[in-house]
Every structure is written in C-alpha cells, then in structure tokens.
Design an enzyme around this catalytic site. Sequence first.
Site, PDB file in Angstrom:
ATOM      1  N   ARG A 235     -22.979  54.487  45.578  1.00 55.64           N
ATOM      2  CA  ARG A 235     -23.912  53.385  45.798  1.00 55.64           C
ATOM      3  C   ARG A 235     -24.397  53.512  47.229  1.00 55.64           C
ATOM      4  NH1 ARG A 235     -24.034  53.052  41.108  1.00 55.64           N
ATOM      5  NH2 ARG A 235     -23.523  51.311  39.745  1.00 55.64           N
ATOM      6  N   GLU A 264     -32.829  49.544  46.881  1.00 57.42           N
ATOM      7  CA  GLU A 264     -33.450  50.258  45.752  1.00 57.42           C
ATOM      8  C   GLU A 264     -34.400  49.332  45.021  1.00 57.42           C
ATOM      9  OE1 GLU A 264     -30.445  52.093  43.288  1.00 57.42           O
ATOM     10  OE2 GLU A 264     -29.579  53.173  44.967  1.00 57.42           O
ATOM     11  N   HIS A 283     -32.177  57.139  41.772  1.00 56.70           N
ATOM     12  CA  HIS A 283     -30.967  56.669  41.071  1.00 56.70           C
ATOM     13  C   HIS A 283     -31.001  57.098  39.594  1.00 56.70           C
ATOM     14  CE1 HIS A 283     -27.686  53.333  41.095  1.00 56.70           C
ATOM     15  NE2 HIS A 283     -27.397  54.269  40.214  1.00 56.70           N
TER      16      HIS A 283
HETATM   17  C1  8YV Z   1     -27.241  52.873  36.750  1.00 55.76           C
HETATM   18  C2  8YV Z   1     -25.056  53.842  37.459  1.00 55.76           C
HETATM   19  O1  8YV Z   1     -26.812  52.006  37.728  1.00 55.76           O
HETATM   20  O2  8YV Z   1     -23.617  53.591  35.614  1.00 55.76           O
HETATM   21  C3  8YV Z   1     -23.787  53.405  36.803  1.00 55.76           C
HETATM   22  O3  8YV Z   1     -22.928  52.882  37.515  1.00 55.76           O
HETATM   23  O4  8YV Z   1     -25.110  54.022  38.628  1.00 55.76           O
HETATM   24  C4  8YV Z   1     -26.295  54.071  36.658  1.00 55.76           C
HETATM   25  O5  8YV Z   1     -26.032  54.592  35.468  1.00 55.76           O
HETATM   26  C5  8YV Z   1     -27.446  52.010  35.565  1.00 55.76           C
HETATM   27  O6  8YV Z   1     -26.822  52.384  34.452  1.00 55.76           O
HETATM   28  C6  8YV Z   1     -28.900  51.849  35.219  1.00 55.76           C
HETATM   29  O7  8YV Z   1     -29.612  51.048  35.955  1.00 55.76           O
END
Ligand code: 8YV
Length: 323
Positions: A235, A264, A283
């Site tokens: 993150r 983001e 992302h």
């Molecule tokens: C996305 C992710 O945040 O699964 C997670 O933790 O970082 C990503 O797959 C999310 O699934 C879609 O916005």
Amino acid sequence: MKQKVIVYSEMPEDLVENLKQQFDVKYYKNCNAYTDLLPDLEEAEGLIGSGLAVDRNLLDHAPALKIVCNIAVGYNNLDIGELTKRGVMAANTPGVLDDTTADTIFGLLLAAARRFTELDRYVKEGKWKEPVSEAQYGIDVHHKTLGIIGMGRIGSAIAKRAHRGFDMKILYHNRSRHKEAENAFDATYCSLDELLQKSDFICLMTPLTPETRHLIGDREFRLMKKTAVFVNGSRGQTVDEAALIRALENKSILAAGLDVFDEEPVAADNPLLKMENVVTLPHIGSATSETRYAMAKLAAENLTKGLLGECPPSLINREVLQK
Ligand code: 8YV
C-alpha cells in the site's frame, strides 16, 4: 423477506444476478463514501465491494450489518476492532490473487531494472536512431539478491519466480519465520536493516497496519545500495513517499517500480511521474479478468455463507463466531 445486501463496487453481472436470487440487492456501481449508501445502509445486513472505509462512522449508520466482504486481500479499509466489537463478520479474498499479483510485481521489477517503460517511450518518440549504447543499458536481475519484506502468500509466489526462474538469492523479513519459503526457495530470514543493506532488489509486500505505516523512510532508503531497485506492491502508506522521492532525486537508490501510491489515483503533479527511473502502474496487482472474477466470486461466497449462518471461507475475525 429477503435480507438486504449492498454491492458498492462494480461486480460481474452473473455474480450480481446470483446474489439477487437470494438477497434484496442494492447495487451502487460508483460509491465514493459511505454517505452515498445512506438510503440503504440502515437495513443492510451484508456489504460487498472494494476499498470503502468501513469504520465507526459507517457502522453507526448500519445497525443491521452482519458481514462486510472485501473484494481484495488487503483489508486496511476495514476497522476490524470495531467490526468485531459490534459482532460484524469481515472477510477478504486471499489465495486467488497470489500468482497474478506476483506476476505484476515481478514485471515491475524487470521493467525497472531493464528500463522497459523509459525505452518504450524512447522508441515511440523516434529517438532510436542507432544501436543502443551504455546510456540505455539496464542492470541484470538474474543471479542477484532479492529482499522480500512481508513473506505471505504473495511474497512466497514472488520468491518462487525469483528462485526457480531467475536463480536469485532470496532474503526475507517477516513478522514470523516462513519455513516453507526457506525450504522451497532457499530463502534466508534476516532483520529489516540487513535485508535493506544486502539486497539488489527490494519488494515491499507487507499489509498496511499501524506498525507498517511508513515502514520505509529516509533511514531505510539510506541503508539500501545505491544500485538498489525498490518495488512497492503493498500500500502507498507503507512508504514515506516524500522520502522515496528524496532517495530517487539524491540517487541514493537506482530506480523504483510502484503499483501503489500514497494518494490513489496519483496526483498529476506528483514528482514521481516525472522521473524516468520510476515505473508506475495504477494499482493493477490483481487486475486480470480471470483473477478479478475469482476474487468477486470468493467475496460473494463469503457473503452468502455469512448471511446463511455458515462460516465464510475467508473470515478474518473468527472471534465474532464465539459471541
Ligand atoms: C485492489 C488489492 O485493492 O486485493 C488487494 O488487496 O490491493 C487489489 O486487489 C482491489 O482488489 C481492487 O480495488
């Protein structure tokens, strides 16, 4: 009467249809904050989607809630303590996105080391007039040392690619030892500082928690090799982004590959976007059709099981079942 469920992100139509057969589904394709959901929140027993902050404010407006299902493995958007206190189940989607996310992160690592995005622009902008010279050379990935911070499922999938495909030496730092990765990929556990000092490539894969917020800052970038490539697949907030910008500007590291940012979508004036030695992605760790479908399916299964009184397959806060 059917139980009310809110779907707050886009979801494959067939999965929404399935949910509709069992529940009274309120589908909000675009939701930016819980206040968008207020018309249905009061009676909602289930909430499914990705990214919405589920905190005290939301929960105060959702007294009937029984389960919150993230279509994501990360759950830093959920206040687990508060959910558990109120007896609300929380579930995520581990496992189904491991390989896809590891592919993305390894791709970022390769792209940053071999300067793919920079040289792609060089070709498309008509700058390729003669055979490449040192000015366009990258650095090798194979046979180098990869440091993985956060050896969970995705970290292990990255280690597998690095060890089996690229003959890399694996160092890792984690809350606990990961014997399977040690045995399968010859991974060596070490302190964070030792990992930062010895690695040629560093992948940050840890979940965002109060302990990992700004885990990597000025001090940590200074410990890295000047030739290090830093990749963030966790993150944005696990890194002090201002410190990362300083490290790249001062050339205290070589390059970075970033799938995540502090803010983001990333702001257009973020200095990282002007740097040739930074590969940026929006992302997309898990963003393939197959994997996003599998994540939504698992989240829907969590929701259905939870609301029908069974244990959701990827329940996070098991304590609620004891209440
Ligand atoms: C996305 C992710 O945040 O699964 C997670 O933790 O970082 C990503 O797959 C999310 O699934 C879609 O916005």
